[in-house]
Design a protein around this motif. Sequence first.
Motif, PDB file in Angstrom:
ATOM      1  N   VAL A 151       0.818  -1.210   0.000  1.00 59.07           N
ATOM      2  CA  VAL A 151       0.000   0.000   0.000  1.00 59.07           C
ATOM      3  C   VAL A 151       0.852   1.261   0.000  1.00 59.07           C
ATOM      4  N   LEU A 152       2.017   1.224   0.650  1.00 58.98           N
ATOM      5  CA  LEU A 152       2.870   2.412   0.681  1.00 58.98           C
ATOM      6  C   LEU A 152       3.397   2.758  -0.711  1.00 58.98           C
ATOM      7  N   LYS A 153       3.745   1.743  -1.479  1.00 61.33           N
ATOM      8  CA  LYS A 153       4.234   1.985  -2.835  1.00 61.33           C
ATOM      9  C   LYS A 153       3.160   2.660  -3.680  1.00 61.33           C
ATOM     10  N   THR A 154       1.900   2.302  -3.444  1.00 62.33           N
ATOM     11  CA  THR A 154       0.797   2.906  -4.184  1.00 62.33           C
ATOM     12  C   THR A 154       0.581   4.351  -3.776  1.00 62.33           C
ATOM     13  N   VAL A 163       8.753   3.452   6.195  1.00 60.40           N
ATOM     14  CA  VAL A 163       9.167   4.465   5.215  1.00 60.40           C
ATOM     15  C   VAL A 163      10.684   4.595   5.170  1.00 60.40           C
ATOM     16  N   GLN A 164      11.325   4.594   6.322  1.00 55.91           N
ATOM     17  CA  GLN A 164      12.786   4.735   6.344  1.00 55.91           C
ATOM     18  C   GLN A 164      13.491   3.551   5.704  1.00 55.91           C
ATOM     19  N   ALA A 165      12.849   2.404   5.699  1.00 54.82           N
ATOM     20  CA  ALA A 165      13.467   1.209   5.123  1.00 54.82           C
ATOM     21  C   ALA A 165      13.275   1.108   3.616  1.00 54.82           C
ATOM     22  N   MET A 166      12.470   2.000   3.049  1.00 54.52           N
ATOM     23  CA  MET A 166      12.208   1.932   1.610  1.00 54.52           C
ATOM     24  C   MET A 166      13.373   2.575   0.857  1.00 54.52           C
ATOM     25  N   PRO A 167      14.052   1.813  -0.014  1.00 54.10           N
ATOM     26  CA  PRO A 167      15.264   2.321  -0.656  1.00 54.10           C
ATOM     27  C   PRO A 167      15.042   3.469  -1.617  1.00 54.10           C
TER      28      PRO A 167
END
Length: 264
Positions: free
Chosen positions: A133-136, A255-259
């Motif tokens: 869902v965060l990517k969307t 969020v912090q872990a998303m490259p």
Amino acid sequence: MIEGQLRDAASAAKQCEGSEVVVNLAGAPAARRWTAAYKAEIRRSRVQAPRALIEELCLLSQEIRPKAYISASAVGYYGTSLTGTFTENSPPGNDFLADVCVGWEREANRAAAHGLRVAIVRTGIVLGPDGGVLKTLLPLFKVGMGGRIASGKQWISWIHIDDQVGIYAAAIDGAQGVLNATAPFPVTNADFSSSLARALHRWDFLPTPAIALKLVFGEGATMMTEGQKVLPVRTQEMGYRFKFPYIEDAMKSAVQAMPFVDQN
């Protein structure tokens, strides 16, 4: 572990020979436009495909048959409500996703008749670095155009990916029956959106109207415009301790872990 869309039950069962536990995560993604044909595929991948797999598993001799079957399910089982609160003991809803989940779980429970321990993990909205869902949502929020969806009053029963993995691990280790994989403190869509905006250091003042989502997702928009307040009562009673019970910590971690996220 079985992922993706299960097509060849006999082949999948053969790969499970000698395994102690089968974890079935297979299923067509629900977060896309629901045409009549795609709704049929959602049902096939979550009801007919597991049925075929379990039939093949139960044909295996006792010596090489798995001892446990862990099935994914979803909080869509409970239907939607602005005012209700749901636990593992709550009855199912009466919409399309609820009906699919009922069939999904019914097929999983067939394995118990053949001596397999069965656990069913009803998962909410997963927060993790690999997308979902965060990517969307990220593209809108990163340019300051994100915000609540529709009224913002609908509930979101979420879970951090680390806790989702932890609950599956507990199921593999011996838990049985239904487990809600949702954090103990669900939030409204408005609070969820504000938390994401804060994690990204962005504004969240532009709401997304329900009609826009319906144009994109059709009937599937109900997953975002409606919701359910789900509590992991049985999950906690069995002793699971959440690493991320609160949305702020979970959202910041995810969020912090998303490259591909700029932290500035």
